[in-house]
Design a protein around this motif. Sequence first.
Motif, mmCIF file in Angstrom:
data_model
loop_
_atom_site.group_PDB
_atom_site.id
_atom_site.type_symbol
_atom_site.label_atom_id
_atom_site.label_comp_id
_atom_site.label_asym_id
_atom_site.label_seq_id
_atom_site.Cartn_x
_atom_site.Cartn_y
_atom_site.Cartn_z
ATOM 1 N N PHE B 128 0.837 -1.204 0.000
ATOM 2 C CA PHE B 128 0.000 0.000 0.000
ATOM 3 C C PHE B 128 0.870 1.252 0.000
ATOM 4 N N THR B 129 1.875 1.259 0.860
ATOM 5 C CA THR B 129 2.726 2.452 0.974
ATOM 6 C C THR B 129 3.478 2.723 -0.329
ATOM 7 N N ALA B 186 -4.152 10.578 -0.612
ATOM 8 C CA ALA B 186 -4.102 9.554 0.442
ATOM 9 C C ALA B 186 -5.508 9.209 0.932
ATOM 10 N N VAL B 187 -6.338 10.250 1.087
ATOM 11 C CA VAL B 187 -7.719 10.003 1.546
ATOM 12 C C VAL B 187 -8.484 9.204 0.477
ATOM 13 N N VAL B 190 -7.739 5.607 0.556
ATOM 14 C CA VAL B 190 -8.477 4.891 1.618
ATOM 15 C C VAL B 190 -9.846 4.455 1.090
ATOM 16 N N VAL B 193 -9.576 1.426 -0.940
ATOM 17 C CA VAL B 193 -9.369 0.196 -0.162
ATOM 18 C C VAL B 193 -10.656 -0.216 0.552
ATOM 19 N N ALA B 194 -11.352 0.791 1.096
ATOM 20 C CA ALA B 194 -12.451 0.485 2.010
ATOM 21 C C ALA B 194 -13.761 0.126 1.328
ATOM 22 N N ALA B 273 -4.615 9.024 7.144
ATOM 23 C CA ALA B 273 -5.088 8.375 5.910
ATOM 24 C C ALA B 273 -4.180 7.203 5.535
ATOM 25 N N VAL B 274 -2.871 7.418 5.643
ATOM 26 C CA VAL B 274 -1.928 6.340 5.301
ATOM 27 C C VAL B 274 -2.089 5.175 6.275
ATOM 28 N N VAL B 276 -4.753 4.388 8.200
ATOM 29 C CA VAL B 276 -6.053 3.714 8.042
ATOM 30 C C VAL B 276 -6.064 2.882 6.763
ATOM 31 N N GLY B 277 -5.571 3.469 5.675
ATOM 32 C CA GLY B 277 -5.522 2.736 4.394
ATOM 33 C C GLY B 277 -4.672 1.487 4.499
ATOM 34 N N LEU B 280 -6.489 -1.125 6.752
ATOM 35 C CA LEU B 280 -7.623 -1.771 6.069
ATOM 36 C C LEU B 280 -7.133 -2.730 4.985
#
Lengths: 317, 289
Positions: B128-129, B186-187, B190, B193-194, B273-274, B276-277, B280
Amino acid sequence: MSSTAMETVLVADDVSRWYGQVIGVQGVQCEVGPGITGLLGLNGAGKSTLFKVLAGQIAPSKGRVLVFGHDLGSSRGLYHRIGFCPEPDALYEFMTGHEMLMYLLRLQGFSKSEASARADKALSRCHLTDAAHRRVAGYSKGMRQKIKLAQAMAHDPDVMFLDEPFNGMDPVSRHESMELIRELGKEGKTILLSSHLLHEVEAMTSTIMLITNGRIRAHGHFTEIRDHLENLENEPLRIEVDCSNARELAVNLIASEDVQAVQVEADDRLIVSSTRSSRFFKHLPHVALEAEVDIRGYRTLDDDLKSLFAYLVEGTQ
Amino acid sequence: MTTPVRASGESTSRVVASTQRPPSVLPSWSVVSLVFRASLTEMLRRRTFVFLALVCAIPLGLTLLWRMLAPEQFGAEVYFTNLVSTLYLQLLVYVVALAFGIPTVHSEVQGRTITYLFTRPIRKIDIFTGRLLAVQLTAGGLLAASLVVCFALMVAGNFEVVTFEFVKAYVNHVFLVLAATVCATAVCAVFGVAFSRPVVWGMLYAFGWELAVSKFPSQLQNYTINFHIRNLLLDDADVESKLLDAFRVLLTQEAEVPGWASAFALTAMLVAAVAVGGFLFSRKEYVIS
């Protein structure tokens, strides 16, 4: 039994997986050791779900899967020793075959030079050297299957999960890939191969795991499975034997409790019906020796996976 | 080689977990670097990249119009400040963030290539990163390139506009556009992903939460990126103009939050955001079929 215990690489312990109300697999209990094991099942039998659970792609809803004694879900480092060839036709289209393998090998922890050498070797073993520096987007269906196989074996894993690896391959590619997988099996790799094409599996291994309705119906050598199943007791296996003296051999065979019936077809050919095929094959050389009859060859008339599969599936439905 | 026959439901007595430590995963920096490079190559070859490059060329056309029609009425500093605070920060940043941020991992999932990454001895959060960094660099790079060309068009043959105040405002605006892009991307990542329909949620976020709520004169605006960016923009851009005053009135924004607090809030939003993303993504199960 103890030797088998030493060889067990993959264990599924009462594994179930369901998607909401839908059951994918249920109560799967199996052990897989080195060599090639074919996972067979009709479409919708739960084959893909079981494959994903065993390979750690999805977590079991119940039970656990151990690879080399470790839970794959919580020990991602185990992927150093695992190769996975997915069924979907999905590749990094913007990369060349060599770049894709390099990328995935680097993610296995290999240095740039080591990754390059391994990529070359894997591409060579999969007969893709000529296409190594072409974009994957331009590969044929067979080449795409081969590159998936190459990435699964490039890091020399001990365990390989191959999900429908021959889909869409032309006969030549299929033959080459089968040879390669057979070689890997002989090298001592543990290979679990899923397929819905019986002849593919039959050509590579006699060890199968058969799944129907989300349950493992049988697992082992297919002749043993056949002997094992009670509902096949009345359906003997027919074996055609070519020999120097069919009548003499028939007299000696009919006395054996493994043999249900013998039919002499010609002076040098007879057909034996046996309900305990594995024991029959073990005893046949001894009987021939006692009868002083030369065995030139034999072949089973219905003991192929197709017939076994039909028996098993019919028996569960 | 033969495995014993076992029917379903039969007990397996030898199921014992190993006490030895399993092999370790690869170090994060190495994985992030590899995924970043591969993802960057992928981003630059996407059709979306070309489309967004064209979208980011819109300000260039406006700047040419400004050069032709009204360079005397609106000075370079005033024009550029308004260009950034309206077009870039109200539209382009969010369009680019949505287009690049949402597919951060969603594209690998949709393309089903994620399986190759999930079967490597690496942490999912590193995937993800690595991908997020590539996305942020691509999105930021596009907008930065657009701003640089705008600058070039403004000053070409018109060097008298290059004052200290203008350069100061320019640097400040470019930095804030990049900060907004990095945070908003970044948001959006998320959301990718979510949610299974991330575009809908992303649009609601960008054009509902960010652009509408950030202008409500309430405490809610403190939770938007846009508010803090504008706060920093207005604090730093020491520009006196009727046009900008009019914008202030229009936006009804009272910048009561100090600049350092806005900078902190933006950093916190980015980190959250990073985190949480990544969390998840690590926990979520993708059934690829």
